[in-house]
Design a protein around this motif. Structure first.
Motif, PDB file in Angstrom:
ATOM      1  N   LEU A   1      -0.854  14.574  19.993  1.00 52.28           N
ATOM      2  CA  LEU A   1      -0.785  13.459  19.044  1.00 52.28           C
ATOM      3  C   LEU A   1      -2.169  12.829  18.991  1.00 52.28           C
ATOM      4  CD1 LEU A   1       1.156  11.648  17.286  1.00 52.28           C
ATOM      5  CD2 LEU A   1       1.292  10.151  19.274  1.00 52.28           C
ATOM      6  N   LYS A   2      -2.772  12.817  17.790  1.00 56.44           N
ATOM      7  CA  LYS A   2      -4.120  12.288  17.627  1.00 56.44           C
ATOM      8  C   LYS A   2      -4.101  11.187  16.572  1.00 56.44           C
ATOM      9  CE  LYS A   2      -6.189  16.047  16.432  1.00 56.44           C
ATOM     10  NZ  LYS A   2      -7.282  16.999  16.075  1.00 56.44           N
ATOM     11  N   THR A   3      -4.950  10.202  16.768  1.00 60.69           N
ATOM     12  CA  THR A   3      -5.079   9.109  15.803  1.00 60.69           C
ATOM     13  C   THR A   3      -6.551   8.915  15.463  1.00 60.69           C
ATOM     14  OG1 THR A   3      -5.262   7.395  17.511  1.00 60.69           O
ATOM     15  CG2 THR A   3      -3.043   7.946  16.741  1.00 60.69           C
ATOM     16  N   ARG A   4      -6.789   8.386  14.255  1.00 63.72           N
ATOM     17  CA  ARG A   4      -8.156   8.059  13.863  1.00 63.72           C
ATOM     18  C   ARG A   4      -8.113   7.041  12.727  1.00 63.72           C
ATOM     19  NH1 ARG A   4      -7.354  12.830  10.827  1.00 63.72           N
ATOM     20  NH2 ARG A   4      -8.132  12.682   8.661  1.00 63.72           N
TER      21      ARG A   4
ATOM     22  N   PHE B   1       2.703  17.167  11.532  1.00 68.03           N
ATOM     23  CA  PHE B   1       3.088  15.952  10.818  1.00 68.03           C
ATOM     24  C   PHE B   1       1.851  15.055  10.721  1.00 68.03           C
ATOM     25  CE2 PHE B   1       6.815  17.319  13.277  1.00 68.03           C
ATOM     26  CZ  PHE B   1       7.748  17.491  12.270  1.00 68.03           C
ATOM     27  N   VAL B   2       1.580  14.566   9.532  1.00 69.24           N
ATOM     28  CA  VAL B   2       0.469  13.634   9.330  1.00 69.24           C
ATOM     29  C   VAL B   2       1.016  12.408   8.616  1.00 69.24           C
ATOM     30  CG1 VAL B   2      -1.799  13.260   8.308  1.00 69.24           C
ATOM     31  CG2 VAL B   2      -1.190  15.533   9.186  1.00 69.24           C
ATOM     32  N   VAL B   3       0.864  11.238   9.242  1.00 75.26           N
ATOM     33  CA  VAL B   3       1.312   9.968   8.672  1.00 75.26           C
ATOM     34  C   VAL B   3       0.092   9.064   8.550  1.00 75.26           C
ATOM     35  CG1 VAL B   3       2.834   7.977   8.936  1.00 75.26           C
ATOM     36  CG2 VAL B   3       3.587  10.236   9.734  1.00 75.26           C
TER      37      VAL B   3
ATOM     38  N   GLY C   1       0.822  -1.201   0.000  1.00 71.48           N
ATOM     39  CA  GLY C   1       0.000   0.000   0.000  1.00 71.48           C
ATOM     40  C   GLY C   1       0.850   1.242   0.000  1.00 71.48           C
ATOM     41  N   CYS C   2       0.197   2.384   0.204  1.00 70.53           N
ATOM     42  CA  CYS C   2       0.856   3.690   0.145  1.00 70.53           C
ATOM     43  C   CYS C   2       0.912   4.306   1.538  1.00 70.53           C
ATOM     44  CB  CYS C   2       0.111   4.623  -0.815  1.00 70.53           C
ATOM     45  SG  CYS C   2       0.815   6.284  -0.933  1.00 70.53           S
ATOM     46  N   VAL C   3       2.104   4.740   1.940  1.00 74.16           N
ATOM     47  CA  VAL C   3       2.305   5.489   3.176  1.00 74.16           C
ATOM     48  C   VAL C   3       2.423   6.966   2.823  1.00 74.16           C
ATOM     49  CG1 VAL C   3       3.852   5.949   5.102  1.00 74.16           C
ATOM     50  CG2 VAL C   3       3.381   3.603   4.427  1.00 74.16           C
ATOM     51  N   GLN C   4       1.604   7.785   3.428  1.00 71.83           N
ATOM     52  CA  GLN C   4       1.626   9.216   3.178  1.00 71.83           C
ATOM     53  C   GLN C   4       2.267   9.923   4.366  1.00 71.83           C
ATOM     54  OE1 GLN C   4      -2.515  10.148   2.510  1.00 71.83           O
ATOM     55  NE2 GLN C   4      -2.459   9.503   0.366  1.00 71.83           N
ATOM     56  N   VAL C   5       3.249  10.762   4.077  1.00 70.31           N
ATOM     57  CA  VAL C   5       3.947  11.545   5.102  1.00 70.31           C
ATOM     58  C   VAL C   5       3.868  13.007   4.681  1.00 70.31           C
ATOM     59  CG1 VAL C   5       6.083  11.918   6.375  1.00 70.31           C
ATOM     60  CG2 VAL C   5       5.512   9.618   5.536  1.00 70.31           C
TER      61      VAL C   5
ATOM     62  N   VAL D   1      -2.318   9.345  11.789  1.00 71.56           N
ATOM     63  CA  VAL D   1      -1.647   9.862  12.980  1.00 71.56           C
ATOM     64  C   VAL D   1      -1.270  11.308  12.695  1.00 71.56           C
ATOM     65  CG1 VAL D   1       0.302   9.647  14.561  1.00 71.56           C
ATOM     66  CG2 VAL D   1      -0.729   7.593  13.577  1.00 71.56           C
ATOM     67  N   GLU D   2      -1.723  12.222  13.560  1.00 69.30           N
ATOM     68  CA  GLU D   2      -1.414  13.638  13.409  1.00 69.30           C
ATOM     69  C   GLU D   2      -0.665  14.113  14.642  1.00 69.30           C
ATOM     70  OE1 GLU D   2      -3.938  17.401  11.910  1.00 69.30           O
ATOM     71  OE2 GLU D   2      -4.471  16.739  13.941  1.00 69.30           O
TER      72      GLU D   2
END
Length: 347
Positions: A330-333, A292-294, A276-280, A341-342
């Motif tokens: 740090l937030k996740t959803r 930062f958003v991963v 898959g694709c990891v977005q950074v 992850v933000e």
């Protein structure tokens, strides 16, 4: 670059005593507010009628704040000279400054006020001296306790950083070495680049000290992604976006972004047969904050993030709290089959 450290004095405190905390802008504002409270208590205790309260409060504020500001100006103005002293002597100097300034101010008031405005000049001076001694003792004690708390927080932060640095997964190291070994004969240039990327990762992971530049962290992530691309091949796609306005020289705790990217690959891409694709994405938002958003696709074999992923995220949350208190988050959803992850760092 040499890493120089200062040794504490025999009293197990910093060489500058309570000076760094006392001369900080936040501490000076706190002193002014405490001075207002002391003046209000003094006015309430000395006023027998309601119409006398505001006049007494105004005079008390004028006297107390004058003492506070002059004492702070003296201590912070002589900071360079006091820094040469032992911590215990610095604390004693801070403790004596407030009563001495109070004595000078009290004598000045006694000389300037008319005779009918002061019933007992001697008691006026003695009372102010006793109050200033008690306030000065409480101030120094508060600064010492605050300094001890800051040292404890810094020690805990360093210990957690060391734990995170020590948790670089052995299987990742072995996989990287095997990848390099398979490239040595057929693709020596890629093998050389992979070796350099791995050495940078290990160097940062074993580097003493809790801070490094934002540019170093981003380069570390790039090297890590290159290594994983060699291992996963076409299964790994990377969408990399970095804002040109990012202050690459800004110091931040080491290994904040790299573990987030590693979690995205280990718990997302590696668990999917088709990858898959990891977005950074790294950009600047309001008030000079860094975001930062991963994101990564969710693993098909797991309905919820594994325990090791949650532990790593909790570790980073704790380190952010220690480094920035309430300023970072740090937030996740989970949304549309992807895990987000933000992380936001303050200015």
């Amino acid at each position: 670059m040499k890493n120089r450290s200062r040794r504490s004095g025999p009293d197990n405190g910093p060489a500058h005593g309570v000076l760094p905390d006392l001369c900080a802008p936040g501490s000076l504002l706190l002193l002014v507010l405490v001075g207002l409270i002391v003046a209000l208590i003094h006015a309430l205790a000395g006023s027998s009628a309601a119409d006398e309260l505001w006049l007494a409060f105004g005079l008390s504020v004028l006297f107390v704040e004058w003492v506070v500001l002059v004492s702070a100006a003296l201590v912070c103005g002589l900071r360079r000279r006091l820094q040469r002293w032992r911590a215990s002597l610095v604390d004693a100097a801070v403790f004596l400054t407030v009563p001495l300034v109070t004595l000078a101010a009290s004598l000045l008031v006694v000389m300037l006020l008319p005779e009918e405005g002061r019933a007992d000049p001697l008691w006026f001076v003695i009372r102010n001296m006793l109050i200033s001694l008690l306030a000065s003792l409480l101030l120094v004690r508060y600064l010492v306790l605050q300094q001890q708390w800051r040292r404890q927080v810094a020690a805990e932060s360093r210990a957690r950083l060391d734990a995170l640095q020590a948790s670089i997964r052995p299987h990742f190291l072995f996989n990287s070495l095997n990848t390099i070994a398979s490239l040595v004969h057929d693709k020596p240039d890629q093998a050389e680049q992979a070796t350099l990327d791995l050495s940078d990762l290990i160097r940062i992971g074993l580097k003493p000290g809790a801070m490094h530049a934002l540019g170093e962290e981003l380069e570390l992530v790039r090297g890590y992604l290159r290594l994983e691309s060699l291992r996963l091949g076409e299964r790994l796609e990377v969408d990399w976006s970095v804002d040109d306005r990012l202050p690459l020289e800004r110091q931040l705790p080491a290994l904040l972004l790299q573990p987030l990217v590693e979690n995205a690959i280990v718990h997302g891409i590696s668990r999917r047969p088709d990858g898959g694709c990891v977005q950074v994405h790294c950009d600047m938002i309001g008030w000079g904050r860094i975001r930062f958003v991963v994101t990564n696709p969710l693993a098909e074999t797991s309905a919820r993030p594994p325990e090791s992923n949650r532990m790593a995220l909790d570790n980073i949350r704790q380190r952010l709290a220690l480094a920035y208190e309430e300023g970072a988050r740090l937030k996740t959803r989970r949304e549309d089959g992807r895990f987000y992850v933000e992380m936001i760092l303050p200015a």
